[in-house]
Design a protein around this motif. Structure first.
Motif, PDB file in Angstrom:
ATOM      1  N   TRP A  87      36.187  14.992  11.786  1.00 28.00           N
ATOM      2  CA  TRP A  87      37.381  15.537  11.147  1.00 28.00           C
ATOM      3  C   TRP A  87      37.204  15.733   9.640  1.00 28.00           C
ATOM      4  O   TRP A  87      37.988  16.432   8.999  1.00 28.00           O
ATOM      5  CB  TRP A  87      38.596  14.655  11.398  1.00 28.00           C
ATOM      6  N   ALA A  88      36.162  15.114   9.086  1.00 33.30           N
ATOM      7  CA  ALA A  88      35.893  15.264   7.653  1.00 33.30           C
ATOM      8  C   ALA A  88      34.431  14.950   7.384  1.00 33.30           C
ATOM      9  O   ALA A  88      33.814  14.155   8.108  1.00 33.30           O
ATOM     10  CB  ALA A  88      36.775  14.343   6.820  1.00 33.30           C
ATOM     11  N   MET A  89      33.910  15.562   6.333  1.00 33.43           N
ATOM     12  CA  MET A  89      32.563  15.232   5.879  1.00 33.43           C
ATOM     13  C   MET A  89      32.583  15.052   4.375  1.00 33.43           C
ATOM     14  O   MET A  89      33.407  15.663   3.675  1.00 33.43           O
ATOM     15  CB  MET A  89      31.568  16.331   6.264  1.00 33.43           C
ATOM     16  N   GLY A  90      31.700  14.211   3.904  1.00 34.25           N
ATOM     17  CA  GLY A  90      31.689  13.965   2.470  1.00 34.25           C
ATOM     18  C   GLY A  90      30.465  13.205   2.028  1.00 34.25           C
ATOM     19  O   GLY A  90      29.474  13.105   2.759  1.00 34.25           O
ATOM     20  N   TRP A  91      30.599  12.670   0.833  1.00 28.84           N
ATOM     21  CA  TRP A  91      29.498  11.962   0.196  1.00 28.84           C
ATOM     22  C   TRP A  91      29.975  10.600  -0.312  1.00 28.84           C
ATOM     23  O   TRP A  91      31.048  10.496  -0.906  1.00 28.84           O
ATOM     24  CB  TRP A  91      28.956  12.772  -0.979  1.00 28.84           C
TER      25      TRP A  91
ATOM     26  N   THR B  89      38.047  17.846   4.472  1.00 27.26           N
ATOM     27  CA  THR B  89      38.443  17.823   5.876  1.00 27.26           C
ATOM     28  C   THR B  89      38.193  19.184   6.525  1.00 27.26           C
ATOM     29  O   THR B  89      37.865  20.164   5.849  1.00 27.26           O
ATOM     30  CB  THR B  89      39.920  17.467   6.031  1.00 27.26           C
ATOM     31  N   GLY B  90      38.395  19.229   7.834  1.00 25.20           N
ATOM     32  CA  GLY B  90      38.240  20.487   8.549  1.00 25.20           C
ATOM     33  C   GLY B  90      39.200  21.570   8.085  1.00 25.20           C
ATOM     34  O   GLY B  90      38.890  22.759   8.189  1.00 25.20           O
ATOM     35  N   SER B  91      40.331  21.150   7.545  1.00 18.16           N
ATOM     36  CA  SER B  91      41.311  22.122   7.050  1.00 18.16           C
ATOM     37  C   SER B  91      41.119  22.436   5.571  1.00 18.16           C
ATOM     38  O   SER B  91      41.895  23.194   4.993  1.00 18.16           O
ATOM     39  CB  SER B  91      42.731  21.604   7.283  1.00 18.16           C
ATOM     40  N   GLY B  92      40.105  21.855   4.967  1.00 18.76           N
ATOM     41  CA  GLY B  92      39.780  22.186   3.586  1.00 18.76           C
ATOM     42  C   GLY B  92      40.387  21.289   2.537  1.00 18.76           C
ATOM     43  O   GLY B  92      40.252  21.557   1.333  1.00 18.76           O
TER      44      GLY B  92
ATOM     45  N   LEU C   2      23.691  18.753  -4.057  1.00 21.30           N
ATOM     46  CA  LEU C   2      23.275  18.113  -2.818  1.00 21.30           C
ATOM     47  C   LEU C   2      23.747  18.944  -1.622  1.00 21.30           C
ATOM     48  O   LEU C   2      24.813  19.551  -1.668  1.00 21.30           O
ATOM     49  CB  LEU C   2      23.854  16.700  -2.708  1.00 21.30           C
ATOM     50  N   SER C   3      22.933  18.938  -0.579  1.00 22.99           N
ATOM     51  CA  SER C   3      23.296  19.613   0.662  1.00 22.99           C
ATOM     52  C   SER C   3      23.234  18.626   1.812  1.00 22.99           C
ATOM     53  O   SER C   3      22.394  17.720   1.809  1.00 22.99           O
ATOM     54  CB  SER C   3      22.340  20.779   0.947  1.00 22.99           C
ATOM     55  N   CYS C   4      24.098  18.828   2.788  1.00 25.33           N
ATOM     56  CA  CYS C   4      24.093  18.006   3.998  1.00 25.33           C
ATOM     57  C   CYS C   4      24.317  18.925   5.185  1.00 25.33           C
ATOM     58  O   CYS C   4      25.403  19.497   5.322  1.00 25.33           O
ATOM     59  CB  CYS C   4      25.161  16.931   3.943  1.00 25.33           C
ATOM     60  N   ALA C   5      23.302  19.056   6.012  1.00 25.72           N
ATOM     61  CA  ALA C   5      23.392  19.905   7.195  1.00 25.72           C
ATOM     62  C   ALA C   5      23.593  19.043   8.432  1.00 25.72           C
ATOM     63  O   ALA C   5      22.837  18.096   8.662  1.00 25.72           O
ATOM     64  CB  ALA C   5      22.133  20.750   7.336  1.00 25.72           C
ATOM     65  N   ALA C   6      24.608  19.375   9.218  1.00 23.39           N
ATOM     66  CA  ALA C   6      24.920  18.637  10.436  1.00 23.39           C
ATOM     67  C   ALA C   6      24.457  19.413  11.658  1.00 23.39           C
ATOM     68  O   ALA C   6      24.620  20.627  11.725  1.00 23.39           O
ATOM     69  CB  ALA C   6      26.418  18.377  10.528  1.00 23.39           C
TER      70      ALA C   6
ATOM     71  N   PHE D 253      32.443  17.076 -10.322  1.00 20.22           N
ATOM     72  CA  PHE D 253      31.833  17.321  -9.013  1.00 20.22           C
ATOM     73  C   PHE D 253      32.737  18.223  -8.186  1.00 20.22           C
ATOM     74  O   PHE D 253      33.964  18.133  -8.267  1.00 20.22           O
ATOM     75  CB  PHE D 253      31.629  16.010  -8.258  1.00 20.22           C
ATOM     76  N   THR D 254      32.111  19.052  -7.362  1.00 23.32           N
ATOM     77  CA  THR D 254      32.861  19.919  -6.458  1.00 23.32           C
ATOM     78  C   THR D 254      32.212  19.891  -5.085  1.00 23.32           C
ATOM     79  O   THR D 254      31.005  20.137  -4.952  1.00 23.32           O
ATOM     80  CB  THR D 254      32.889  21.368  -6.969  1.00 23.32           C
ATOM     81  N   ILE D 255      33.019  19.603  -4.067  1.00 27.00           N
ATOM     82  CA  ILE D 255      32.528  19.629  -2.701  1.00 27.00           C
ATOM     83  C   ILE D 255      32.948  20.944  -2.058  1.00 27.00           C
ATOM     84  O   ILE D 255      34.057  21.436  -2.292  1.00 27.00           O
ATOM     85  CB  ILE D 255      33.035  18.415  -1.888  1.00 27.00           C
ATOM     86  N   SER D 256      32.051  21.515  -1.280  1.00 26.68           N
ATOM     87  CA  SER D 256      32.353  22.776  -0.604  1.00 26.68           C
ATOM     88  C   SER D 256      31.657  22.782   0.754  1.00 26.68           C
ATOM     89  O   SER D 256      30.883  21.875   1.070  1.00 26.68           O
ATOM     90  CB  SER D 256      31.892  23.963  -1.446  1.00 26.68           C
ATOM     91  N   ARG D 257      31.946  23.811   1.542  1.00 27.31           N
ATOM     92  CA  ARG D 257      31.385  23.842   2.884  1.00 27.31           C
ATOM     93  C   ARG D 257      31.012  25.256   3.289  1.00 27.31           C
ATOM     94  O   ARG D 257      31.587  26.232   2.807  1.00 27.31           O
ATOM     95  CB  ARG D 257      32.392  23.273   3.882  1.00 27.31           C
ATOM     96  N   ASP D 258      30.062  25.333   4.196  1.00 29.46           N
ATOM     97  CA  ASP D 258      29.690  26.575   4.858  1.00 29.46           C
ATOM     98  C   ASP D 258      29.755  26.283   6.345  1.00 29.46           C
ATOM     99  O   ASP D 258      28.822  25.702   6.914  1.00 29.46           O
ATOM    100  CB  ASP D 258      28.290  27.014   4.425  1.00 29.46           C
ATOM    101  N   ASP D 259      30.861  26.640   6.972  1.00 33.14           N
ATOM    102  CA  ASP D 259      31.058  26.298   8.376  1.00 33.14           C
ATOM    103  C   ASP D 259      30.052  26.996   9.279  1.00 33.14           C
ATOM    104  O   ASP D 259      29.673  26.456  10.322  1.00 33.14           O
ATOM    105  CB  ASP D 259      32.487  26.655   8.805  1.00 33.14           C
ATOM    106  N   ALA D 260      29.626  28.179   8.906  1.00 36.20           N
ATOM    107  CA  ALA D 260      28.661  28.899   9.738  1.00 36.20           C
ATOM    108  C   ALA D 260      27.343  28.138   9.825  1.00 36.20           C
ATOM    109  O   ALA D 260      26.625  28.230  10.830  1.00 36.20           O
ATOM    110  CB  ALA D 260      28.428  30.291   9.176  1.00 36.20           C
ATOM    111  N   LYS D 261      27.023  27.377   8.779  1.00 34.17           N
ATOM    112  CA  LYS D 261      25.781  26.608   8.757  1.00 34.17           C
ATOM    113  C   LYS D 261      26.017  25.124   9.015  1.00 34.17           C
ATOM    114  O   LYS D 261      25.072  24.336   8.972  1.00 34.17           O
ATOM    115  CB  LYS D 261      25.082  26.781   7.409  1.00 34.17           C
ATOM    116  N   ASN D 262      27.284  24.730   9.239  1.00 36.42           N
ATOM    117  CA  ASN D 262      27.614  23.305   9.396  1.00 36.42           C
ATOM    118  C   ASN D 262      27.042  22.485   8.247  1.00 36.42           C
ATOM    119  O   ASN D 262      26.481  21.398   8.449  1.00 36.42           O
ATOM    120  CB  ASN D 262      27.094  22.761  10.730  1.00 36.42           C
TER     121      ASN D 262
END
Length: 117
Positions: A32-36, A52-55, A20-24, A67-76
């Protein structure tokens, strides 16, 4: 205002995988945090995973190791890699952005995940 756009849901067989992807977009300064979260028929909405913002990550016990959550800050964008899916994972999955200062969270529109043979 922030918009959360989800993608990646669908139908998969038991043991399969989905991502799953979630673009903000918009004013994300107070997030301060994003999730599902997910909600199955007749059940309450529950936290699946959050980062969280600090990982720092948090997972529901039922999905740890799968399940694994990850982020791409450049793409929000935040991702939820779901492996070894089981029928009990069937639910509508909602992207969530938690805000500071007790402001109401932002929510995505939801994406259906169905695990069935």
């Amino acid at each position: 205002q922030v918009q959360l756009v989800e993608s990646g849901g669908g139908l998969v067989q038991p043991g399969g995988s989905l991502r799953l992807s979630c673009a903000a977009s918009g004013s994300i300064f107070d997030i301060w945090a994003m999730g599902w979260y997910r909600q199955a028929p007749g059940k309450q909405r529950e936290l699946v995973a959050r980062i969280t913002g600090s990982g720092v990550t948090v997972y529901a016990d039922s999905v740890k190791g799968r399940f694994t959550i990850s982020r791409d800050d450049a793409k929000n964008t935040r991702y939820l890699q779901m492996n070894s899916l089981q029928p009990e994972d069937t639910a509508i999955y909602y992207c969530n952005a938690a805000r500071q200062y007790n402001r109401p969270d932002y929510w995505g529109q939801g994406t259906q995940v169905t695990v069935s043979s």
